[in-house]
Every structure is written in C-alpha cells, then in structure tokens.
Design a protein around this motif. Structure first.
Motif, PDB file in Angstrom:
ATOM      1  N   LEU A 180       7.832  -2.081  -4.011  1.00  0.00           N
ATOM      2  CA  LEU A 180       6.979  -1.182  -4.795  1.00  0.00           C
ATOM      3  C   LEU A 180       6.642  -1.818  -6.140  1.00  0.00           C
ATOM      4  O   LEU A 180       5.527  -1.676  -6.655  1.00  0.00           O
ATOM      5  CB  LEU A 180       7.669   0.174  -4.998  1.00  0.00           C
ATOM      6  CG  LEU A 180       6.716   1.276  -5.448  1.00  0.00           C
ATOM      7  CD1 LEU A 180       5.792   1.689  -4.299  1.00  0.00           C
ATOM      8  CD2 LEU A 180       7.454   2.499  -5.955  1.00  0.00           C
ATOM      9  N   GLN A 181       7.625  -2.557  -6.695  1.00  0.00           N
ATOM     10  CA  GLN A 181       7.371  -3.222  -7.982  1.00  0.00           C
ATOM     11  C   GLN A 181       6.286  -4.286  -7.845  1.00  0.00           C
ATOM     12  O   GLN A 181       5.453  -4.451  -8.729  1.00  0.00           O
ATOM     13  CB  GLN A 181       8.667  -3.792  -8.556  1.00  0.00           C
ATOM     14  CG  GLN A 181       9.320  -2.742  -9.437  1.00  0.00           C
ATOM     15  CD  GLN A 181      10.779  -2.984  -9.702  1.00  0.00           C
ATOM     16  OE1 GLN A 181      11.438  -3.726  -8.972  1.00  0.00           O
ATOM     17  NE2 GLN A 181      11.299  -2.345 -10.720  1.00  0.00           N
ATOM     18  N   VAL A 182       6.292  -4.977  -6.735  1.00  0.00           N
ATOM     19  CA  VAL A 182       5.253  -5.982  -6.497  1.00  0.00           C
ATOM     20  C   VAL A 182       3.877  -5.293  -6.446  1.00  0.00           C
ATOM     21  O   VAL A 182       2.907  -5.743  -7.067  1.00  0.00           O
ATOM     22  CB  VAL A 182       5.527  -6.759  -5.181  1.00  0.00           C
ATOM     23  CG1 VAL A 182       4.333  -7.599  -4.780  1.00  0.00           C
ATOM     24  CG2 VAL A 182       6.765  -7.630  -5.340  1.00  0.00           C
ATOM     25  N   TRP A 183       3.811  -4.170  -5.760  1.00  0.00           N
ATOM     26  CA  TRP A 183       2.544  -3.425  -5.726  1.00  0.00           C
ATOM     27  C   TRP A 183       2.134  -2.975  -7.130  1.00  0.00           C
ATOM     28  O   TRP A 183       0.972  -3.039  -7.501  1.00  0.00           O
ATOM     29  CB  TRP A 183       2.654  -2.197  -4.805  1.00  0.00           C
ATOM     30  CG  TRP A 183       2.380  -2.504  -3.366  1.00  0.00           C
ATOM     31  CD1 TRP A 183       3.293  -2.588  -2.356  1.00  0.00           C
ATOM     32  CD2 TRP A 183       1.100  -2.768  -2.760  1.00  0.00           C
ATOM     33  NE1 TRP A 183       2.666  -2.890  -1.173  1.00  0.00           N
ATOM     34  CE2 TRP A 183       1.328  -3.003  -1.382  1.00  0.00           C
ATOM     35  CE3 TRP A 183      -0.205  -2.824  -3.236  1.00  0.00           C
ATOM     36  CZ2 TRP A 183       0.296  -3.278  -0.486  1.00  0.00           C
ATOM     37  CZ3 TRP A 183      -1.236  -3.110  -2.340  1.00  0.00           C
ATOM     38  CH2 TRP A 183      -0.983  -3.335  -0.993  1.00  0.00           C
ATOM     39  N   GLY A 184       3.141  -2.518  -7.897  1.00  0.00           N
ATOM     40  CA  GLY A 184       2.860  -2.050  -9.256  1.00  0.00           C
ATOM     41  C   GLY A 184       2.240  -3.167 -10.091  1.00  0.00           C
ATOM     42  O   GLY A 184       1.280  -2.952 -10.832  1.00  0.00           O
ATOM     43  N   GLU A 185       2.781  -4.374  -9.957  1.00  0.00           N
ATOM     44  CA  GLU A 185       2.241  -5.508 -10.727  1.00  0.00           C
ATOM     45  C   GLU A 185       0.859  -5.862 -10.249  1.00  0.00           C
ATOM     46  O   GLU A 185      -0.036  -6.171 -11.034  1.00  0.00           O
ATOM     47  CB  GLU A 185       3.188  -6.705 -10.615  1.00  0.00           C
ATOM     48  CG  GLU A 185       4.506  -6.414 -11.318  1.00  0.00           C
ATOM     49  CD  GLU A 185       5.327  -7.656 -11.620  1.00  0.00           C
ATOM     50  OE1 GLU A 185       4.925  -8.753 -11.202  1.00  0.00           O
ATOM     51  OE2 GLU A 185       6.370  -7.500 -12.267  1.00  0.00           O
ATOM     52  N   ARG A 186       0.672  -5.795  -8.941  1.00  0.00           N
ATOM     53  CA  ARG A 186      -0.628  -6.132  -8.365  1.00  0.00           C
ATOM     54  C   ARG A 186      -1.706  -5.172  -8.856  1.00  0.00           C
ATOM     55  O   ARG A 186      -2.807  -5.565  -9.207  1.00  0.00           O
ATOM     56  CB  ARG A 186      -0.463  -6.021  -6.846  1.00  0.00           C
ATOM     57  CG  ARG A 186      -1.532  -6.677  -6.063  1.00  0.00           C
ATOM     58  CD  ARG A 186      -1.024  -6.826  -4.644  1.00  0.00           C
ATOM     59  NE  ARG A 186      -2.133  -7.085  -3.757  1.00  0.00           N
ATOM     60  CZ  ARG A 186      -2.069  -6.988  -2.441  1.00  0.00           C
ATOM     61  NH1 ARG A 186      -0.943  -6.625  -1.867  1.00  0.00           N
ATOM     62  NH2 ARG A 186      -3.119  -7.229  -1.707  1.00  0.00           N
ATOM     63  N   VAL A 187      -1.343  -3.886  -8.894  1.00  0.00           N
ATOM     64  CA  VAL A 187      -2.319  -2.872  -9.305  1.00  0.00           C
ATOM     65  C   VAL A 187      -2.402  -2.796 -10.833  1.00  0.00           C
ATOM     66  O   VAL A 187      -3.425  -2.419 -11.391  1.00  0.00           O
ATOM     67  CB  VAL A 187      -1.932  -1.495  -8.689  1.00  0.00           C
ATOM     68  CG1 VAL A 187      -2.793  -0.372  -9.210  1.00  0.00           C
ATOM     69  CG2 VAL A 187      -1.999  -1.551  -7.173  1.00  0.00           C
ATOM     70  N   SER A 222       6.857   3.049   8.571  1.00  0.00           N
ATOM     71  CA  SER A 222       5.615   3.747   8.932  1.00  0.00           C
ATOM     72  C   SER A 222       4.451   3.286   8.044  1.00  0.00           C
ATOM     73  O   SER A 222       3.285   3.422   8.427  1.00  0.00           O
ATOM     74  CB  SER A 222       5.800   5.261   8.826  1.00  0.00           C
ATOM     75  OG  SER A 222       6.169   5.613   7.513  1.00  0.00           O
ATOM     76  N   GLY A 223       4.765   2.732   6.876  1.00  0.00           N
ATOM     77  CA  GLY A 223       3.693   2.244   6.005  1.00  0.00           C
ATOM     78  C   GLY A 223       3.596   3.006   4.687  1.00  0.00           C
ATOM     79  O   GLY A 223       2.570   2.963   4.011  1.00  0.00           O
ATOM     80  N   LYS A 224       4.703   3.673   4.288  1.00  0.00           N
ATOM     81  CA  LYS A 224       4.681   4.461   3.041  1.00  0.00           C
ATOM     82  C   LYS A 224       4.358   3.617   1.811  1.00  0.00           C
ATOM     83  O   LYS A 224       3.444   3.918   1.053  1.00  0.00           O
ATOM     84  CB  LYS A 224       6.051   5.124   2.779  1.00  0.00           C
ATOM     85  CG  LYS A 224       6.416   6.215   3.732  1.00  0.00           C
ATOM     86  CD  LYS A 224       7.778   6.794   3.410  1.00  0.00           C
ATOM     87  CE  LYS A 224       8.909   5.805   3.506  1.00  0.00           C
ATOM     88  NZ  LYS A 224       9.117   5.228   4.844  1.00  0.00           N
ATOM     89  N   THR A 225       5.170   2.553   1.626  1.00  0.00           N
ATOM     90  CA  THR A 225       5.034   1.779   0.396  1.00  0.00           C
ATOM     91  C   THR A 225       3.661   1.120   0.323  1.00  0.00           C
ATOM     92  O   THR A 225       3.017   1.101  -0.734  1.00  0.00           O
ATOM     93  CB  THR A 225       6.179   0.748   0.303  1.00  0.00           C
ATOM     94  OG1 THR A 225       7.403   1.457   0.502  1.00  0.00           O
ATOM     95  CG2 THR A 225       6.209   0.066  -1.041  1.00  0.00           C
ATOM     96  N   THR A 226       3.207   0.595   1.458  1.00  0.00           N
ATOM     97  CA  THR A 226       1.879  -0.028   1.496  1.00  0.00           C
ATOM     98  C   THR A 226       0.800   1.001   1.178  1.00  0.00           C
ATOM     99  O   THR A 226      -0.132   0.729   0.412  1.00  0.00           O
ATOM    100  CB  THR A 226       1.641  -0.632   2.902  1.00  0.00           C
ATOM    101  OG1 THR A 226       2.785  -1.401   3.258  1.00  0.00           O
ATOM    102  CG2 THR A 226       0.409  -1.467   2.953  1.00  0.00           C
ATOM    103  N   THR A 227       0.933   2.187   1.744  1.00  0.00           N
ATOM    104  CA  THR A 227      -0.050   3.244   1.489  1.00  0.00           C
ATOM    105  C   THR A 227      -0.056   3.613   0.008  1.00  0.00           C
ATOM    106  O   THR A 227      -1.118   3.821  -0.592  1.00  0.00           O
ATOM    107  CB  THR A 227       0.285   4.496   2.351  1.00  0.00           C
ATOM    108  OG1 THR A 227       0.185   4.117   3.724  1.00  0.00           O
ATOM    109  CG2 THR A 227      -0.664   5.648   2.063  1.00  0.00           C
ATOM    110  N   ILE A 228       1.147   3.671  -0.591  1.00  0.00           N
ATOM    111  CA  ILE A 228       1.247   4.006  -2.017  1.00  0.00           C
ATOM    112  C   ILE A 228       0.529   2.942  -2.846  1.00  0.00           C
ATOM    113  O   ILE A 228      -0.233   3.260  -3.767  1.00  0.00           O
ATOM    114  CB  ILE A 228       2.728   4.135  -2.442  1.00  0.00           C
ATOM    115  CG1 ILE A 228       3.343   5.369  -1.768  1.00  0.00           C
ATOM    116  CG2 ILE A 228       2.866   4.222  -3.967  1.00  0.00           C
ATOM    117  CD1 ILE A 228       4.841   5.495  -1.955  1.00  0.00           C
ATOM    118  N   GLY A 229       0.752   1.665  -2.500  1.00  0.00           N
ATOM    119  CA  GLY A 229       0.089   0.567  -3.219  1.00  0.00           C
ATOM    120  C   GLY A 229      -1.429   0.682  -3.109  1.00  0.00           C
ATOM    121  O   GLY A 229      -2.150   0.550  -4.107  1.00  0.00           O
TER     122      GLY A 229
END
Ligand SMILES: Nc1nc2c(ncn2[C@@H]2O[C@H](COP(=O)(O)OP(=O)(O)O)[C@@H](O)[C@H]2O)c(=O)[nH]1
Ligand SMILES: [Mg+2]
Length: 370
Positions: A214-221, A178-185
C-alpha cells in the motif's frame, strides 16, 4: 506536520518518524529518479536556489504525455463473452425454441457462472416468452433480462467517484488476493487526478508485505499512507487513518483490510469493530463499504459475497480481473442475488485499469460482437 502528528497513534507516529528519517538520507544517483514523496520532502528542506529556479522558469514546459486510449471493455471481456454469448449463438443457430433447445440452454446457463437462481430465473423468462418462436429471439430476451437485473441492482447507487461533503470514508473488504490493495491504488489515483486529497489506511496488518504494497501505491499516487505495526490492531489503524485524514483536511480516506478467510464470528467482530471506530469522529462513516471479488473465482465469488454481506453491511461491489477471466458472468448473479450495485470493475493490473461499472455498456460489450 506537528498538528497532524498529534493525531497519530503511537504505531503510525513511529512509522512517520521512520519515513522522515529515511527522507533525510543522501540523495540517490541520477539514474534512480526520486519517488515523488521524497522529491517533495527534499524540496522543502533544501535551501532555495534562485539561480536554478530562474533557469527552470525560462525552460519551455514539457509537452504532457498523451493519455493512452483506454482499451474497449469488449476486448477485456472477450473470454466472458465467449463463455456466455459465444456459446449461446452456437446453441441457437436457426432452430425453433422447443424442449430440446431449452434443455441445452439450461445446461449452458448453469455452467456460465451466473449462479443457480439467476440461471433458473433467466430460463423461466425464456420459457414464458419464447416457446414456439424462432431461436434467434432468445438472444434478445436474455440480453434484456440480464440488463434488467443489472440495472435494478444499480438503482439508487452512487455513481463513479461521487464523494460526500466533508471527509468521505471508504472501507475495502474482500479475501486475500481478490485485488483490494490494487483497487485502492487505482481508486486513489483516480481521486487524485480529479484534484481530491487522498489518505490511505493500511488496515491489512496481518501481512507485513500488504503494508509495504500500500505504501508503494501511496508513493506512486503521491498520497499519504497511515500504517501501523505488522500484526497490530486493524481497527486502530482505521481509526488513526480517519483522524489523520480529518486533520489534513483530506477529501477521501480509503481503508484496506485483511482478507483472512476466517469463520464467521471473528470476521464479524473484526469488521464490526473497524466500522464502529471509523464512525467515532464521523457518525455517518463509513460512507461506502466496497467488497472486492475476483471474477476468476466464479461461483466462489458468490459464496464470498454471501458470507461478507451476512457479517457486515456492504454497500457495493468491485469485480476485479475481468480481463482474462471467462467467468465474468458472475456479475449478473451477484447483482441479481444480492441486489448490490457493482461500483467498479478491474480490467487489468495497470493504474488506469479500474472503470466505473455501467450496466448498459457491460451488456453491449457482451452481446454486440461486431
Ligand atoms: N489482471 C488483473 N490483475 C489484477 C487486477 N486487480 C488486481 N490484480 C492482481 O491480483 C493480485 C492480487 O492483488 P492485491 O491487490 O494484492 O490483492 P489483495 O490481497 O486483495 O490486496 C496482484 O497481482 C494484482 O496485480 C485486475 O483487475 N486485473
Ligand atoms: Mg492487499
């Protein structure tokens, strides 16, 4: 570090240790720039190089990249606009409102992903207010009725990135894809840009790829991610994430969950347990429980929302993939049937593509075609 490690569960501790070991690996080549987290760690560990620091000081500050202009919501809503208002305009033409027109309107509303009860209610309003009038008034009547339904659902809801005092805990629910992880990022990026310290909890332990994502998003942010073992207990990860966020004096912790579409009872038990454990150290947590729904699923989003709201307390909705979806009308049905505010909308895959939902802006984007 020692203090925060103390609060981690064994699974998270292993992960943190693994990440520290990874950070000590030799530096990659110049072509591959260091991700921000690694760059930061290397900075701490390296001997200070005062000469290099001096030469850096004298260099002029690089010009900040200009922010790209956000694409107007109207452009992202083009396909929903066509399904709803484009067809309406075509249908109305320059006729009078009579039984024939009402029948056609009924068909149109029933196939516009608004949900049956919302379509019926809109039709009733048109019947009451427009029979015998020129068809052109129907457009305004529908616009007002839709706006009223959306505004009613938004009333009293927190606005934008509002945070509570102390640590703000956000639980993110929804089915797979549904887009949870992307939305969290995207959310983490917005909070971070406002200067808030963010921690993410990788509570989707069901799929290993979900933790990595999620870890990739964490590093990106540039924010910490608390994760456990694949197939571990999601409630334990949620608990660890809140503990770590408290220890690190974070402003907000956002917890991902597995979106397994399971039968009611196990889903209720799993989500109930997560909600309970995050409330252990912070009685008022979770402060928000966001249900993420893919707008492409149309009426199915309505059934998902009914299921989730039956098994747990949901405080707001996030509608993703409005870009390219023809079924964005479902927002109206969701707000109307569930009386839940739409907190955010996803309008693309990019980090910038999460907007606050504004009922008036949404209605304008649908109805003001020029
Ligand atoms: N076009 C578009 N794609 C999105 C949006 N939000 C998420 N996605 C994509 O949807 C897919 C599933 O997203 P993901 O966050 O992994 O879903 P999850 O399984 O619920 O965590 C990914 O390919 C995302 O890039 C959005 O607002 N617009
Ligand atoms: Mg995910």
């Amino acid at each position: 570090m020692a203090v925060s490690l103390f609060f981690l569960g064994p699974a998270s501790l292993a992960l943190v240790l693994e990440r520290i070991t990874r950070r000590r690996e030799p530096e990659p080549s110049v072509e591959a720039p260091l991700p921000p987290v690694v760059a930061e760690a290397t900075k701490e560990e390296a001997e200070p190089d005062f000469e290099a620091a001096k030469s850096l000081e004298s260099e002029p500050e690089p010009e900040p990249e200009p922010e790209p202009e956000p694409v107007p919501l109207r452009e992202r809503l083009a396909r929903t606009q066509e399904t709803l208002v484009g067809r309406l305009t075509h249908l109305l033409g320059s006729r009078k409102v009579d039984e024939g027109l009402l029948e056609e309107l009924e068909m149109m509303l029933f196939t516009a992903d608004l949900g049956v009860s919302t379509a019926e209610s809109l039709l009733t309003t048109v019947r009451e207010k427009a029979v015998g009038s020129e068809a052109s008034v129907v457009r305004q009547i529908l616009r007002d009725a839709i706006c009223e339904k959306l505004v009613r659902a938004q009333s009293g809801a927190p606005q934008g990135l509002a945070l509570s005092k102390g640590l703000h805990v956000i639980l993110v629910l929804g089915v797979n894809g549904s887009g949870k992880t992307t939305t969290i990022g995207k959310l983490a990026s917005r909070y971070s840009a406002e200067g808030h310290k963010v921690v993410l909890g990788a509570g989707d332990t069901f799929r290993a790829a979900a933790i990595d994502q999620l870890q990739v998003w964490g590093e990106r942010v540039g924010c910490d991610v608390i994760a456990g073992e694949p197939n571990g207990d999601p409630a334990a990860v949620a608990f660890d994430a809140v503990k770590a966020a408290l220890a690190r004096e974070a402003d907000v912790v956002i917890i991902d969950t597995a979106g397994r579409l399971q039968t009611k009872k196990p889903l209720m038990e799993e989500l109930g347990k997560i909600a309970r454990v995050v409330g252990k150290d912070l009685p008022e947590a979770p402060h928000e429980t966001l249900l993420v729904l893919d707008s492409n699923t149309g009426q199915n989003a309505l059934s998902q929302a009914r299921l989730f709201t039956e098994v747990t307390e949901v405080s707001g909705l996030v509608l993703t993939k409005l870009d390219g979806s023809a079924k964005g009308g479902v927002i109206v049905g969701l707000a109307d049937e569930l009386s839940l505010p739409v907190r955010f909308v996803g309008v693309g895959e990019g980090i910038q593509d999460l907007r606050d939902f504004d009922a008036a802006e949404f209605v304008d984007a649908l109805f003001d075609t020029e």
